[in-house]
Design an enzyme around this catalytic site. Sequence first.
Site: not given
Length: 288
Positions: A41-42, A191
């Site tokens: 996603g990051h 995370s």
Amino acid sequence: MITQQIPHATTISALRTRVRSWRDDRLSVGFVPTMGALHDGHISLVRLAKAQCDRVVTSIFVNPKQFAPGEDLDAYPRTLMDDAEKLTDAKCDLIYLPTPEIMYPEGYSAGVTLKGPALGLESAARPHFFDGVATVVAKLFNQVRPDMAFFGEKDYQQLLVIRQLVKDLDIPVEILAGETGRDRDGLALSSRNAYLDADQRRRAGQLNVILKEFAAALEAGTGHKAAREIAYTAASETFDSVDYIEARCAATLAEPGDGPITQPARVLAAVRLGSTRLIDNRAAKPPA
Ligand code: PAF
């Protein structure tokens, strides 16, 4: 210390020197603020930033101001070498790694306080959270001075809070949103998914299913109150506890009332599995 694969700055002056040299060359600057433990996603935000801007800065800073005592500040995953490798692959141009002493030196006393979209939802369980996020993001924007900054839709309330923040404080940065990255079963990437054991991980995959069904019910014209009750029951049966599961106006997060939705909405939820808190959201269009 990270490898030399990718340039990094650990001080505000080193960061500014690098960004100034890009500005001198008339290059645009994109910024992706993170707390590290980077997942796809990051990285998709970094790629989005690369597609929009000439140069991209990613910050990694686990911001103590957005954790309350007893939350997972110390346990929060720190995977710097791995993060640096992923950022190198994604062609990030600079990693900014400020220390807590740089961000909050002795005597530090300023802070941003918020109302508007920061009220309710996440703030009910974590009243300190958005003030801490807004404070660090305002500081990071002043340090990096990007043209554009990129945030994930997974933290939908945070996205609206940041949009309101830059509007209210006249910070000259354009905020762009990236779609939520998902695992194969639809679990939103986070995370904190690393904390889940096998059984919790299996149950976690139900959150997006329940939200999808909630959104589909609203789009079919079911009233908010009735659709929410069904979603709440399903979530209570699946998770250890439910902090909230509700629909809100997509633009303002105002409550939509009990009947069918009449404006674009967002269904949002926060649930707990053991000590892990999961959040997710989905869009819902008003019935045609
Ligand atoms: O979304 C996050 O990872 C954090 O809240 C942010 C925006 C990097 C601020 O610490």
